[in-house]
Design an enzyme around this catalytic site. Structure first.
Site, mmCIF file in Angstrom:
data_model
loop_
_atom_site.group_PDB
_atom_site.id
_atom_site.type_symbol
_atom_site.label_atom_id
_atom_site.label_comp_id
_atom_site.label_asym_id
_atom_site.label_seq_id
_atom_site.Cartn_x
_atom_site.Cartn_y
_atom_site.Cartn_z
ATOM 1 N N HIS A 202 69.167 -1.862 42.572
ATOM 2 C CA HIS A 202 68.443 -2.928 42.859
ATOM 3 C C HIS A 202 69.698 -4.432 43.154
ATOM 4 O O HIS A 202 69.501 -4.895 44.758
ATOM 5 C CB HIS A 202 67.956 -3.648 42.443
ATOM 6 C CG HIS A 202 66.231 -2.596 42.163
ATOM 7 N ND1 HIS A 202 65.516 -2.805 42.840
ATOM 8 C CD2 HIS A 202 65.835 -1.964 40.639
ATOM 9 C CE1 HIS A 202 63.916 -1.682 42.752
ATOM 10 N NE2 HIS A 202 64.370 -1.350 41.427
ATOM 11 N N GLU B 196 61.985 1.980 46.056
ATOM 12 C CA GLU B 196 62.492 2.513 45.139
ATOM 13 C C GLU B 196 63.244 3.115 45.624
ATOM 14 O O GLU B 196 64.308 4.540 45.819
ATOM 15 C CB GLU B 196 61.510 2.374 44.437
ATOM 16 C CG GLU B 196 60.806 1.756 43.482
ATOM 17 C CD GLU B 196 61.642 1.244 42.099
ATOM 18 O OE1 GLU B 196 63.482 2.175 42.152
ATOM 19 O OE2 GLU B 196 62.156 1.056 41.790
ATOM 20 N N SER C 255 70.746 5.482 41.938
ATOM 21 C CA SER C 255 70.718 5.019 40.246
ATOM 22 C C SER C 255 70.586 5.888 40.095
ATOM 23 O O SER C 255 71.059 6.134 38.583
ATOM 24 C CB SER C 255 70.056 3.929 40.345
ATOM 25 O OG SER C 255 68.400 4.087 39.708
ATOM 26 N N HIS D 242 70.228 0.980 36.387
ATOM 27 C CA HIS D 242 69.095 0.916 37.607
ATOM 28 C C HIS D 242 69.010 -0.165 37.832
ATOM 29 O O HIS D 242 68.973 0.000 39.142
ATOM 30 C CB HIS D 242 67.305 1.814 37.129
ATOM 31 C CG HIS D 242 66.526 1.574 37.494
ATOM 32 N ND1 HIS D 242 66.428 2.815 38.967
ATOM 33 C CD2 HIS D 242 65.751 0.652 37.727
ATOM 34 C CE1 HIS D 242 65.287 2.321 39.692
ATOM 35 N NE2 HIS D 242 64.819 1.061 39.166
#
Ligand code: PHE
Ligand code: CO
Length: 290
Positions: free
Chosen positions: A133, A174, A193, A128
């Site tokens: 990111h 996010e 993700s 993740h």
């Protein structure tokens, strides 16, 4: 929840809560989990993730196979935007998290999820944190936004408005969507993700998809336990950065008087790309009356 700002780092961590990634200690099974997840997502995200994300994925060469070595990856990331990734043992105290962002360091988990639970995650793992990111951090505009967010976090903490700022992070970093000439695209790390949410966020008729509005977002609660009921769509990364360059103190003052907006609401003032049916969310209300 996050530890208190004054909490000491866990045993083995440095004062800034970082640890060595210890890349050579990953086993073959752990590398294989990364490779499986990588191949699954990279294929699906073509035509779903925004160009900046796909370019970043390419630039960082994250498909060499196996969990990326932060040291090697950071050489390229530093060259592109001055960001680097640092390994941390888990969730950080808020102030420490913001301090890292404000200095262009992205804290990432070192562990990887179990191969038997590829889709289930309680805490962010290295897939993740890095796959989700880091590609966006190769984009100069997004790189500036994340640093400004870190600086803004330190201020919001002093002003006791972290809960409002946290919603901005959630609905952009996010779970953000972007409008493009080819339709809506994903840039949020929590979506890219996740195999299931990469489809749900763009294609499912259930969630609302609303034009991004800073104060509106800050008044909207979010879900940490399931797919989102609302996504917010930015016109571009430049527009996102421009909207957040203003001083948030007057906004926080206004928010003290304003109520939260129900998570599934579409307001008369909203611009809706999709008015969601909320069918998915309703189907998940276990034991609720019909
Ligand atoms: N402009 C914000 C403030 O005054 C800081 C910030 C920038 C917050 C970008 C989030 C994202 O606090
Ligand atoms: Co994340």
């Amino acid at each position: 929840m996050n530890a208190s700002p004054m909490a000491a780092p866990p045993a083995g961590a440095r004062a800034d809560w970082t640890i060595d990634q210890a890349w050579e200690r990953y086993g073959a099974a752990e590398h294989a989990v990364w490779t499986t997840l990588y191949q699954r997502q990279a294929k699906m995200l073509a035509g779903r993730a925004c160009d900046a994300f796909m370019r970043g994925l390419e630039a960082l060469d994250l498909r060499r196979g196996g969990i990326p070595n932060f040291e090697t990856m950071n050489l390229e990331l530093r060259r592109l935007t001055g960001w680097s990734v640092v390994a941390v043992p888990g969730l950080l105290p808020d102030a420490m998290f913001f301090e890292h962002l404000a200095n262009r360091r992205f804290p990432a988990g070192r562990f990887i999820r179990d191969g038997a639970h590829l889709d289930y995650l309680q805490e962010p793992d290295v897939f993740h944190d890095v796959f989700g990111h880091v590609p966006m951090l190769t984009d100069p505009t997004f790189a500036d936004y994340m640093q400004a967010y870190g600086q803004g976090g330190l201020r919001a903490g002093q002003l006791s408005h972290l809960h409002h700022l946290a919603r901005l992070y959630w609905y952009t970093v996010e779970f953000g969507l972007m409008q493009t000439g080819e339709g809506l695209r994903i840039y949020g790390a929590g979506i890219v993700s996740s195999r299931a949410e990469s489809i749900f966020a763009l294609d499912d008729p259930s969630p609302n998809r609303l034009a991004f509005d800073l104060e509106r977002v800050m008044r909207t609660p979010y879900r940490i336990d399931d797919f989102q009921q609302a996504y917010f769509v930015i016109p571009s990364l430049d527009a996102l950065l421009a909207a957040t360059l203003q001083d948030f103190a007057p906004i926080y003052a206004r928010l003290e008087m304003a109520s939260d907006i129900p998570i599934d609401a579409v307001l008369p003032t909203d611009t809706a790309f999709t008015r969601g049916t909320q069918a998915y969310a309703k189907s998940r209300l276990v034991g609720a009356a019909p």
